[in-house]
Write a protein that holds these residues in place. Structure first.
Motif, mmCIF file in Angstrom:
data_model
loop_
_atom_site.group_PDB
_atom_site.id
_atom_site.type_symbol
_atom_site.label_atom_id
_atom_site.label_comp_id
_atom_site.label_asym_id
_atom_site.label_seq_id
_atom_site.Cartn_x
_atom_site.Cartn_y
_atom_site.Cartn_z
ATOM 1 N N HIS A 144 0.871 -1.160 0.000
ATOM 2 C CA HIS A 144 0.000 0.000 0.000
ATOM 3 C C HIS A 144 0.913 1.216 0.000
ATOM 4 O O HIS A 144 1.438 1.618 1.039
ATOM 5 C CB HIS A 144 -0.925 -0.006 1.226
ATOM 6 N N VAL B 200 2.422 4.755 0.182
ATOM 7 C CA VAL B 200 2.062 5.987 0.889
ATOM 8 C C VAL B 200 3.154 7.009 0.639
ATOM 9 O O VAL B 200 4.285 6.667 0.262
ATOM 10 C CB VAL B 200 1.905 5.742 2.403
ATOM 11 N N SER C 58 2.762 3.024 12.263
ATOM 12 C CA SER C 58 1.535 3.595 12.811
ATOM 13 C C SER C 58 0.723 2.523 13.523
ATOM 14 O O SER C 58 0.453 1.461 12.955
ATOM 15 C CB SER C 58 0.694 4.216 11.688
ATOM 16 N N GLU D 11 -2.373 2.845 14.250
ATOM 17 C CA GLU D 11 -3.682 2.797 13.602
ATOM 18 C C GLU D 11 -3.681 1.897 12.375
ATOM 19 O O GLU D 11 -4.726 1.384 11.963
ATOM 20 C CB GLU D 11 -4.126 4.203 13.189
ATOM 21 N N HIS D 12 -2.510 1.698 11.779
ATOM 22 C CA HIS D 12 -2.412 0.873 10.572
ATOM 23 C C HIS D 12 -1.721 -0.471 10.868
ATOM 24 O O HIS D 12 -1.155 -1.105 9.979
ATOM 25 C CB HIS D 12 -1.629 1.618 9.487
ATOM 26 N N GLU D 13 -1.768 -0.892 12.128
ATOM 27 C CA GLU D 13 -1.126 -2.158 12.513
ATOM 28 C C GLU D 13 -1.895 -3.330 11.910
ATOM 29 O O GLU D 13 -3.108 -3.453 12.081
ATOM 30 C CB GLU D 13 -1.090 -2.267 14.031
ATOM 31 N N VAL D 14 -1.152 -4.222 11.197
ATOM 32 C CA VAL D 14 -1.778 -5.393 10.579
ATOM 33 C C VAL D 14 -1.281 -6.698 11.185
ATOM 34 O O VAL D 14 -1.811 -7.767 10.872
ATOM 35 C CB VAL D 14 -1.529 -5.402 9.055
ATOM 36 N N PRO E 73 1.904 7.796 7.562
ATOM 37 C CA PRO E 73 1.734 6.490 8.205
ATOM 38 C C PRO E 73 1.317 5.435 7.197
ATOM 39 O O PRO E 73 0.592 5.726 6.239
ATOM 40 C CB PRO E 73 0.633 6.745 9.236
ATOM 41 N N GLY E 74 1.787 4.206 7.405
ATOM 42 C CA GLY E 74 1.447 3.108 6.508
ATOM 43 C C GLY E 74 1.262 1.822 7.280
ATOM 44 O O GLY E 74 1.357 1.797 8.524
ATOM 45 N N ARG E 75 1.003 0.758 6.555
ATOM 46 C CA ARG E 75 0.828 -0.555 7.202
ATOM 47 C C ARG E 75 2.035 -0.845 8.082
ATOM 48 O O ARG E 75 3.179 -0.614 7.691
ATOM 49 C CB ARG E 75 0.690 -1.656 6.163
ATOM 50 N N SER E 76 1.759 -1.397 9.260
ATOM 51 C CA SER E 76 2.845 -1.594 10.228
ATOM 52 C C SER E 76 2.704 -2.932 10.936
ATOM 53 O O SER E 76 1.599 -3.482 11.073
ATOM 54 C CB SER E 76 2.853 -0.464 11.273
#
Length: 388
Positions: A301, A303, A336, A338-341, A308-311
């Motif tokens: 993804h 950015v 991030s 908020e973007h924790e996967v 912030p990006g996938r983390s």
């Protein structure tokens, strides 16, 4: 009457032997050690009342025996050196303090040097296998204890050169400027296998590196140190060297059956932090080298830089622990919550051994939740930090 009193009475009742002076003088040592027979002891006692020379010699021999049989241990307590040094530093701080970013390297080289000081000549030739993880497989190189120290010498030389110090390779040509090529060049140039003689130049160089970094007052921390294909600032390069010193010290300790502890928690935390900061760039390199098809870690993804990006949340437990958010899609992205996967939990020493290539990614004892592709990619990237 006790047995002791009876023996003493019997000894007093024994008539002295009639012996020549030379024989009696030869018995003085045994008399001082209380190793004479009762008859001989009585003869010596009687002789001491008549011979001034022997009477003068006898007390000296008895005093020497008391020294040889000293009841108290002369060994210093292991904690004494630490207490003395701590007290000295409290009373008089070092005139030129070691920068905080150089302290782990200073400590790890000192610990390895203490280990090397204790091993015998034959143990310098004990076999050591240097291991790392490359192209998805475990690689290794066989050497000796002395060869491992030589490896540290020439790779530390990259930092020495950046600081303006002599290169330990000297005039030896290396096929490439990286750690592996420098090591192989040094090993090939040795007419005989390295011996314990390599310890002195390695230790002198480590002292010079710390001293030179200290003289700068810490201002040289951003100085670039080239490893050939990549560059690290000096403050990170010395963390890298401290990490490798510990890893190879464990290799050496295993070869000579010597116990060896991990670094101090504060130093271990700095080493883990360096690895975590390097992971986004290693992930990007894995994507660039991957064959056509889905990229490692799943779909990217993209950015903007600094966004912030996938983390992946990396949680390290135990000594040196902490939490890091690893950007998965770009080194320029920001980790991030908020973007924790995905979320990975590892012990601090286990994580370091994974980063050193001592543990394969699939063998890492990790708690894992979330995106399995992202987790596998980060674990492989961590193992990919290792090298010869």
């Amino acid at each position: 009457m006790s047995d002791t009193s009876a023996a003493e009475t019997a000894a007093r009742d024994v008539p002295p032997l009639v012996l020549e002076h030379r024989v009696l003088r030869s018995l003085l040592g045994a008399w001082a050690l209380a190793a004479c027979s009762p008859e001989e002891a009585a003869a010596v006692d009687a002789h001491l009342g008549e011979c001034a020379a022997c009477a003068e010699e006898a007390p000296r021999l008895r005093a020497a025996v008391e020294l040889l049989q000293r009841p108290d241990s002369l060994d210093l307590k292991p904690s004494l050196r630490t207490r003395v040094l701590a007290d000295c530093l409290q009373r008089r701080p070092p005139r030129i303090p070691v920068p905080g970013w150089a302290a782990p390297y200073d400590a790890e080289t000192a610990r390895l040097d203490a280990l090397l000081q204790d091993i015998g000549d034959a143990e310098w030739h004990a076999p050591v296998r240097l291991r790392w993880f490359a192209a998805g497989e475990t690689a290794s190189r066989r050497t000796t204890v002395a060869g491992a120290v030589a490896h540290l010498l020439v790779v530390d030389g990259l930092v020495a050169v950046a600081l303006g110090l002599p290169d330990p390779l000297g005039e030896i040509p290396a096929a490439a400027p990286g750690p592996a090529s420098r090591t192989e060049a040094y090993w090939r140039a040795s007419h005989l296998p390295p011996t314990r003689a390599v310890r002195a130049p390695w230790r002198a160089q480590s002292h010079d590196i710390v001293r030179t970094a200290s003289f700068t007052g810490g201002s040289a921390g951003g100085l670039p140190v080239s490893y050939g294909d990549w560059t690290l600032p000096l403050h990170d390069a010395l963390l890298d060297r401290a990490f490798e010193c510990w890893v190879h010290a464990e290799d050496i300790a295993e070869a000579v059956s010597y116990p060896y502890d991990p670094p101090a928690p504060g130093h271990l935390h700095r080493m883990i932090d360096l690895a975590a900061r390097l992971l986004p760039e290693v992930l990007a390199a894995r994507r660039r080298s991957a064959p056509a098809g889905p990229p490692p870690g799943g779909r990217r993804h993209l950015v903007a830089a600094g966004a912030p990006g996938r983390s992946l949340k990396l949680e390290i437990e135990g000594a040196g622990g902490g939490e890091w958010l690893i950007a998965l899609d770009s080194p320029a992205a920001v980790g991030s919550a908020e973007h924790e996967v995905a979320h990975v939990v590892l012990d601090g020493v286990e994580f370091c051994r994974l980063a050193a290539g001592r543990v394969r990614p699939e063998e890492a004892a990790a708690g894992q939740t979330g995106d399995r592709d992202a987790i596998r990619d980060v674990l492989c990237a961590t193992a990919g930090l290792s090298r010869l």
